[in-house]
Scaffold this active site. Structure first.
Site, PDB file in Angstrom:
ATOM      1  N   ASN A   1       5.715  -2.954  26.019  1.00 56.23           N
ATOM      2  CA  ASN A   1       5.092  -4.078  26.407  1.00 56.23           C
ATOM      3  C   ASN A   1       3.483  -4.476  25.945  1.00 56.23           C
ATOM      4  O   ASN A   1       3.024  -5.264  25.546  1.00 56.23           O
ATOM      5  CB  ASN A   1       4.791  -4.478  27.875  1.00 56.23           C
ATOM      6  CG  ASN A   1       4.044  -5.453  28.458  1.00 56.23           C
ATOM      7  OD1 ASN A   1       4.303  -6.494  28.278  1.00 56.23           O
ATOM      8  ND2 ASN A   1       2.889  -5.228  28.814  1.00 56.23           N
TER       9      ASN A   1
ATOM     10  N   TYR B   1      -0.557 -11.661  14.467  1.00 52.00           N
ATOM     11  CA  TYR B   1       0.098 -11.643  15.567  1.00 52.00           C
ATOM     12  C   TYR B   1       1.524 -12.058  15.688  1.00 52.00           C
ATOM     13  O   TYR B   1       2.775 -11.517  15.784  1.00 52.00           O
ATOM     14  CB  TYR B   1      -0.602 -12.367  16.822  1.00 52.00           C
ATOM     15  CG  TYR B   1       0.147 -12.355  18.099  1.00 52.00           C
ATOM     16  CD1 TYR B   1       0.054 -11.170  18.771  1.00 52.00           C
ATOM     17  CD2 TYR B   1       0.494 -13.573  18.721  1.00 52.00           C
ATOM     18  CE1 TYR B   1       0.710 -11.078  20.010  1.00 52.00           C
ATOM     19  CE2 TYR B   1       1.007 -13.624  20.042  1.00 52.00           C
ATOM     20  CZ  TYR B   1       1.137 -12.347  20.665  1.00 52.00           C
ATOM     21  OH  TYR B   1       1.634 -12.124  21.862  1.00 52.00           O
TER      22      TYR B   1
ATOM     23  N   LYS C   1       5.272  -9.912  15.779  1.00 54.53           N
ATOM     24  CA  LYS C   1       6.121 -10.380  17.057  1.00 54.53           C
ATOM     25  C   LYS C   1       7.578 -10.779  16.220  1.00 54.53           C
ATOM     26  O   LYS C   1       8.797 -10.522  16.707  1.00 54.53           O
ATOM     27  CB  LYS C   1       5.723 -11.589  17.662  1.00 54.53           C
ATOM     28  CG  LYS C   1       4.800 -11.159  18.832  1.00 54.53           C
ATOM     29  CD  LYS C   1       4.881  -9.974  19.833  1.00 54.53           C
ATOM     30  CE  LYS C   1       3.836  -9.578  20.618  1.00 54.53           C
ATOM     31  NZ  LYS C   1       4.132  -8.504  21.299  1.00 54.53           N
TER      32      LYS C   1
HETATM   33  P1  NAD Z   1      -3.133  -8.116  28.349  1.00 51.39           P
HETATM   34  O1  NAD Z   1      -4.194  -8.048  27.526  1.00 51.39           O
HETATM   35  O2  NAD Z   1      -3.441  -8.457  29.998  1.00 51.39           O
HETATM   36  O3  NAD Z   1      -2.437  -6.686  28.723  1.00 51.39           O
HETATM   37  C1  NAD Z   1      -2.323  -6.012  27.301  1.00 51.39           C
HETATM   38  C2  NAD Z   1      -1.792  -4.532  27.890  1.00 51.39           C
HETATM   39  O4  NAD Z   1      -1.770  -3.808  26.432  1.00 51.39           O
HETATM   40  C3  NAD Z   1      -2.891  -3.809  28.541  1.00 51.39           C
HETATM   41  O5  NAD Z   1      -2.173  -3.254  29.508  1.00 51.39           O
HETATM   42  C4  NAD Z   1      -3.187  -2.779  27.450  1.00 51.39           C
HETATM   43  O6  NAD Z   1      -3.724  -1.743  28.132  1.00 51.39           O
HETATM   44  C5  NAD Z   1      -2.338  -2.636  26.525  1.00 51.39           C
HETATM   45  N1  NAD Z   1      -2.920  -2.374  25.241  1.00 51.39           N
HETATM   46  C6  NAD Z   1      -3.660  -3.080  24.544  1.00 51.39           C
HETATM   47  N2  NAD Z   1      -3.934  -2.391  23.493  1.00 51.39           N
HETATM   48  C7  NAD Z   1      -3.680  -1.154  23.402  1.00 51.39           C
HETATM   49  C8  NAD Z   1      -3.852   0.220  22.799  1.00 51.39           C
HETATM   50  N3  NAD Z   1      -4.228   0.279  21.528  1.00 51.39           N
HETATM   51  N4  NAD Z   1      -3.100   1.250  23.299  1.00 51.39           N
HETATM   52  C9  NAD Z   1      -2.301   1.150  24.363  1.00 51.39           C
HETATM   53  N5  NAD Z   1      -2.251   0.016  25.421  1.00 51.39           N
HETATM   54  C10 NAD Z   1      -2.805  -0.750  24.578  1.00 51.39           C
HETATM   55  O7  NAD Z   1      -1.945  -8.761  27.733  1.00 51.39           O
HETATM   56  P2  NAD Z   1      -0.571  -9.648  28.192  1.00 51.39           P
HETATM   57  O8  NAD Z   1      -0.647 -10.981  28.114  1.00 51.39           O
HETATM   58  O9  NAD Z   1      -0.119  -9.029  29.579  1.00 51.39           O
HETATM   59  O10 NAD Z   1       0.330  -8.868  27.041  1.00 51.39           O
HETATM   60  C11 NAD Z   1       1.332  -8.005  27.361  1.00 51.39           C
HETATM   61  C12 NAD Z   1       2.450  -8.288  26.197  1.00 51.39           C
HETATM   62  O11 NAD Z   1       3.044  -9.815  26.450  1.00 51.39           O
HETATM   63  C13 NAD Z   1       2.046  -8.350  24.689  1.00 51.39           C
HETATM   64  O12 NAD Z   1       2.985  -7.654  24.052  1.00 51.39           O
HETATM   65  C14 NAD Z   1       1.707  -9.815  24.445  1.00 51.39           C
HETATM   66  O13 NAD Z   1       2.061  -9.854  23.003  1.00 51.39           O
HETATM   67  C15 NAD Z   1       2.842 -10.342  24.924  1.00 51.39           C
HETATM   68  N6  NAD Z   1       2.533 -11.871  25.211  1.00 51.39           N
HETATM   69  C16 NAD Z   1       1.750 -12.174  26.283  1.00 51.39           C
HETATM   70  C17 NAD Z   1       1.722 -13.757  26.166  1.00 51.39           C
HETATM   71  C18 NAD Z   1       0.868 -14.348  26.844  1.00 51.39           C
HETATM   72  O14 NAD Z   1       0.578 -15.704  26.771  1.00 51.39           O
HETATM   73  N7  NAD Z   1      -0.098 -13.699  27.666  1.00 51.39           N
HETATM   74  C19 NAD Z   1       2.679 -14.546  25.475  1.00 51.39           C
HETATM   75  C20 NAD Z   1       3.532 -13.867  24.820  1.00 51.39           C
HETATM   76  C21 NAD Z   1       3.624 -12.831  24.473  1.00 51.39           C
END
Ligand code: NAD
Length: 266
Positions: free
Chosen positions: A109, A174, A178
């Site tokens: 994730n 990005y 994906k």
């Molecule tokens: P967030 O920024 O709240 O959390 C991201 C997580 O990734 C954190 O726990 C962080 O510690 C971890 N992370 C980031 N860089 C890292 C690294 N270098 N090494 C290890 N861990 C790392 O974001 P989120 O929105 O919870 O995103 C989680 C996933 O969901 C991601 O893959 C993101 O692409 C995807 N996503 C998010 C959304 C959205 O709208 N928030 C939409 C589609 C997909």
């Protein structure tokens, strides 16, 4: 509704409902588990009695998440490996298997986003997003697969995004990453199906986490107006989809990119 009907429905729900969406005692690794979607996955799977191990990027954030959950009565183990260091991951995965006796579910994730025009993105920024969103998923999956193969069962779930379907107007790294997540998911599902290992992805729409909070209002507000369900997703909306795909309710589902997006079409 009289009380007997309520009790009957309660018993039916607990016997059939919860038992089928079941991750009881499963050993689950969640990368990016310290906040946002990943943190909610950790919390939800823990409440369903899974043995959850969260991975984060730094000791402080991992410790803080563990402490927050401890106050809710949830005990999880945490690590903060460099997800691009395959040897370090192999060591940690072995340690987890030694402690818990299996690796049942991996949730890739961790991810970062990007929102600049291509002229402003450096090649090291492009490489960095691929490292975290794609290469880390490869390293983690490769490290757990030997355990899942020897168990003759396992589930790997990846966090994709709706940008993997529609693309994105800026921040080219990005959506590129994906689309790669989807290709990895569909292809690995084919490769691992003979070993009873299912591989799927969840493609969230706009979800209320730090990742979205970091975007300017003039980017987010028009997007929310386009969501037919009329709101952003909450992390629990996404975590529920992961729970379903991880459970035996999804026993015949593999190679799928499940959109959880409120019917958003970009
Ligand atoms: P967030 O920024 O709240 O959390 C991201 C997580 O990734 C954190 O726990 C962080 O510690 C971890 N992370 C980031 N860089 C890292 C690294 N270098 N090494 C290890 N861990 C790392 O974001 P989120 O929105 O919870 O995103 C989680 C996933 O969901 C991601 O893959 C993101 O692409 C995807 N996503 C998010 C959304 C959205 O709208 N928030 C939409 C589609 C997909």
């Amino acid at each position: 509704m009289n009380n007997y009907v309520k009790i009957f429905l309660y018993l039916v729900y607990n016997y059939f409902g919860d038992n089928m969406i079941d991750v009881n005692d499963k050993v689950v690794i969640v990368t990016g588990g310290t906040r946002g979607i990943g943190f909610e996955i950790v919390r939800l799977f823990s409440k369903k009695n899974a043995k959850v191990i969260l991975f984060g990027s730094r000791k402080e954030t991992v410790d803080k998440s563990i402490e927050t959950l401890r106050k809710e009565g949830i005990i999880v183990r945490g690590y903060y490996p460099n997800l691009n260091d395959y040897d370090e991951i192999v060591k940690i995965v072995k340690e987890i298997n030694d402690i818990y006796g299996s690796i049942d579910i991996l949730i890739n994730n961790a991810g970062i986003s990007q929102n600049k025009k291509i002229e402003d993105i450096t090649s090291s920024e492009f490489t960095n997003i691929m490292n975290i969103n794609v290469n880390a998923m490869f390293n983690m999956s490769k490290a757990v697969i030997p355990y899942m193969k020897s168990q003759k069962r396992g589930v790997i779930l990846n966090t994709s995004s709706i940008v993997s379907i529609y693309g994105q107007k800026s921040g080219i790294g990005y959506p590129t990453s994906k689309f790669a997540v989807n290709g990895f998911t569909k292809s690995l599902a084919l490769e691992l199906a003979p070993f009873n290992i299912r591989v799927n992805a969840v493609a969230p729409g706009i979800t209320n986490t730090d990742m979205v909070k970091s975007l300017p209002d003039n980017v987010i507000d028009p997007l929310i107006k386009q969501i037919p369900l009329g709101r952003m997703a909450n992390p629990i909306d996404i975590a529920n989809a992961f729970l379903f795909l991880a459970s035996d309710m999804a026993s015949y589902i593999t190679g799928v990119i499940l959109q959880v997006d409120g019917a958003l079409i970009n």
